[in-house]
Design an enzyme around this catalytic site. Structure first.
Site, short mmCIF file in Angstrom:
data_model
loop_
_atom_site.label_atom_id
_atom_site.label_comp_id
_atom_site.label_asym_id
_atom_site.label_seq_id
_atom_site.Cartn_x
_atom_site.Cartn_y
_atom_site.Cartn_z
N GLU A 30 -48.61 -38.14 -60.21
CA GLU A 30 -47.47 -39.04 -59.96
C GLU A 30 -47.93 -40.32 -59.07
OE1 GLU A 30 -43.61 -35.98 -59.72
OE2 GLU A 30 -44.82 -35.84 -58.11
C1 ACM Z 1 -46.61 -31.79 -59.06
O1 ACM Z 1 -45.59 -31.19 -59.14
N1 ACM Z 1 -46.30 -33.10 -58.48
C2 ACM Z 1 -47.90 -31.69 -59.15
#
Ligand code: ACM
Length: 509
Positions: free
Chosen positions: A310
């Site tokens: 992310e």
């Molecule tokens: C995640 O759940 N961002 C690895």
């Protein structure tokens, strides 16, 4: 034949044999080497909530518990257990297998007026995957060492082998580093919702690693990079990019009544994807090299996890170059880099293991990123979020938890998936293992962890240890819901505050 005993994860083979049950009492002799005898006293005392002396002297009149080493039982963790009124024998190649057998014995115990009854049974057991993990997020909320020890005991009782600690995130930095004391001085005192935060001293971290190792569990530390790094900016403002505040983040924050992330101020909300280290600064690479070098030095286990998920606040070309360089740095430190599968698109060091956290039905980009690790032959750890993200609500009435990963996630959904069926083109040999994850945006104490983990952690442990889903009649939801329900009395004795899920056929005692 009587019903299959309530064992989770399901062993490879269980045969109910001729003979009367064994009776385990505090005076049952243990014939074993001193370490194995100590493990037996610890595991069986915890399982019975009694102090069992289990003396070392055998007397011909008392049937004994015998723990012996046999080199022909493989791989690590595999064991044989034979119980009858004449004694219980557990055999394995090493201490890990003996401990696994003792945890199985713990599940076989039923209290009676004449001690703990063990049915006459022969079990031959071995794990499917060597890496059987649990991730604990200590960044969104901090958990003291005592809680981490309790989690290690819980993981060991389900035959897990790895504890992945998510040590850093936007909300706080949780590990003291000698080269950079500012990280814990300036960036550990916050948590989601404005809680006090906290951090592990180096002694705390060593304590956790040693406590885990004594239970055959390897700690996998994660420093999440280059996103999820807002906290770094509290200590080192010149290394952190300004938060990328998107209209979506503004809308979500307004919906939750949270403040937006602001440079230099602790972040206590639930937003993700807005932070990044400054990757145009060579000083950032010096910092990351220091942090990972010190972490490698502190960590005896083979893996260092670098996050990589992310990173929406990082330019794509900078992200790729960073992951390539930093995974190589970890490999040069003699460790195996692990990243979330997002980093599959970068030219990471060839030994990098990918951790897949997409859904059990992947989108094309997620599957492709995960397959990149398979093509490099380093393999993947499977953590499909709609099955083994244990912070998802069970149903709409669950007081804690989130639903973003295709949730709510019932116990049945946590159970009914098979590692080899998630991503087309991945075979058992490409799978390093299975890891459940408990993110802690909505969880701030051990009781909360217990309620979200149990019983679903048992489902994840079965996916990691047992034969493929559907391969035997017992490797099925109907069998699991009865077997896991039979563990309720044991979990209560272990003081595990499990979720009394209505899908499970719980046994009273
Ligand atoms: C995640 O759940 N961002 C690895």
């Amino acid at each position: 034949m009587t019903a299959h005993p309530a064992l989770v994860p399901l062993p490879r083979s269980v045969a109910v044999i001729e003979g009367d049950p064994f009776r385990l009492t505090a005076q049952t002799p243990v014939i074993a080497d001193p370490d194995a005898a100590a493990a037996a006293r610890r595991i069986l005392s915890t399982a019975t909530a009694q102090t069992l002396a289990l003396p070392a002297e055998a007397s011909p009149s008392s049937p004994a518990l015998t723990l012996s080493h046999t080199s022909d039982i493989a791989p690590p963790g595999a064991y044989r257990l034979v119980a009858a009124d004449t004694g219980v024998e557990i055999s394995a190649a090493g201490a890990e297998g003996l401990a696994a057998g003792l945890h199985t014995l713990a599940q076989l115990l039923t209290p009676t007026s004449e001690g703990w009854r063990v049915p006459a049974v022969r079990i031959d057991d071995a794990p499917r995957f060597a890496y059987r993990g649990l991730m604990l997020d200590v960044a969104r909320h901090f958990f003291p060492v005592a809680d981490v020890r309790a989690i290690i005991d819980r993981a060991a009782s389900l035959k897990l082998t790895h504890l992945h600690l998510h040590l850093t995130d936007d909300q706080g930095w949780r590990l003291q580093l000698r080269a950079h004391p500012a990280l814990t001085d300036a960036a550990s005192g916050s948590a989601i919702g404005g809680g006090p935060g906290g951090f592990y001293t180096q002694e705390d971290y060593r304590d956790i690693v040693a406590y885990a190792a004594a239970r055959h569990i390897t700690v996998v530390p994660e420093i999440d990079l280059p996103g999820h790094t807002h906290a770094v900016g509290l200590a080192y403002p010149h290394l952190a990019a300004d938060p990328v505040v998107t209209p979506e983040l503004v809308a979500e924050a307004a919906g939750r009544g949270e403040a937006l992330p602001a440079a230099g101020a602790p972040y206590t909300g639930l937003g993700v994807g807005f932070s990044s280290l400054r990757l145009d600064e060579e000083a950032t690479f010096d910092f990351v090299a220091d942090v990972l070098g010190e972490l490698a030095h502190l960590t005896p286990g083979p893996y260092l996890h670098l996050g990589g998920d992310e990173a929406f606040g990082t330019a794509a070309d900078e992200y790729d170059a960073f992951l390539s360089r930093v995974t190589q740095l970890v490999a040069d430190l003699g460790k195996v880099p692990v990243t979330w599968h997002d980093a599959g698109r970068a030219d990471v060091a060839p030994e990098t293991v990918g951790q897949y956290w997409g859904l059990t039905t992947p989108d094309a980009a997620g599957a492709d990123a995960a397959l990149a690790f398979v093509r490099r032959a380093s393999g993947v750890i499977l953590s499909p979020a709609d099955a083994v993200y244990l912070d998802m609500k069970y149903d709409d009435d669950t007081p804690r938890g989130l639903t973003w990963a295709g949730g709510p996630t019932s116990v049945r959904r946590a159970y009914e998936w098979d590692p080899v069926s998630v991503i087309d083109g991945i075979a058992d040999d490409d799978i390093v293992g299975v890891e459940a994850a408990v993110w802690t945006e909505t969880i701030d104490d051990l009781a909360g962890l217990d309620a979200m983990m149990f019983p679903r952690l048992a489902a994840a442990a079965e996916a990691a240890w047992s034969a493929p889903l559907g391969s035997t009649p017992e490797r099925s939801w109907e069998s699991f819901r009865r077997r896991v329900g039979g563990l309720g009395p044991l979990w209560r004795r272990q003081e595990i505050v499990f979720h009394p899920d209505r899908q499970i056929a719980w046994t009273g005692e």
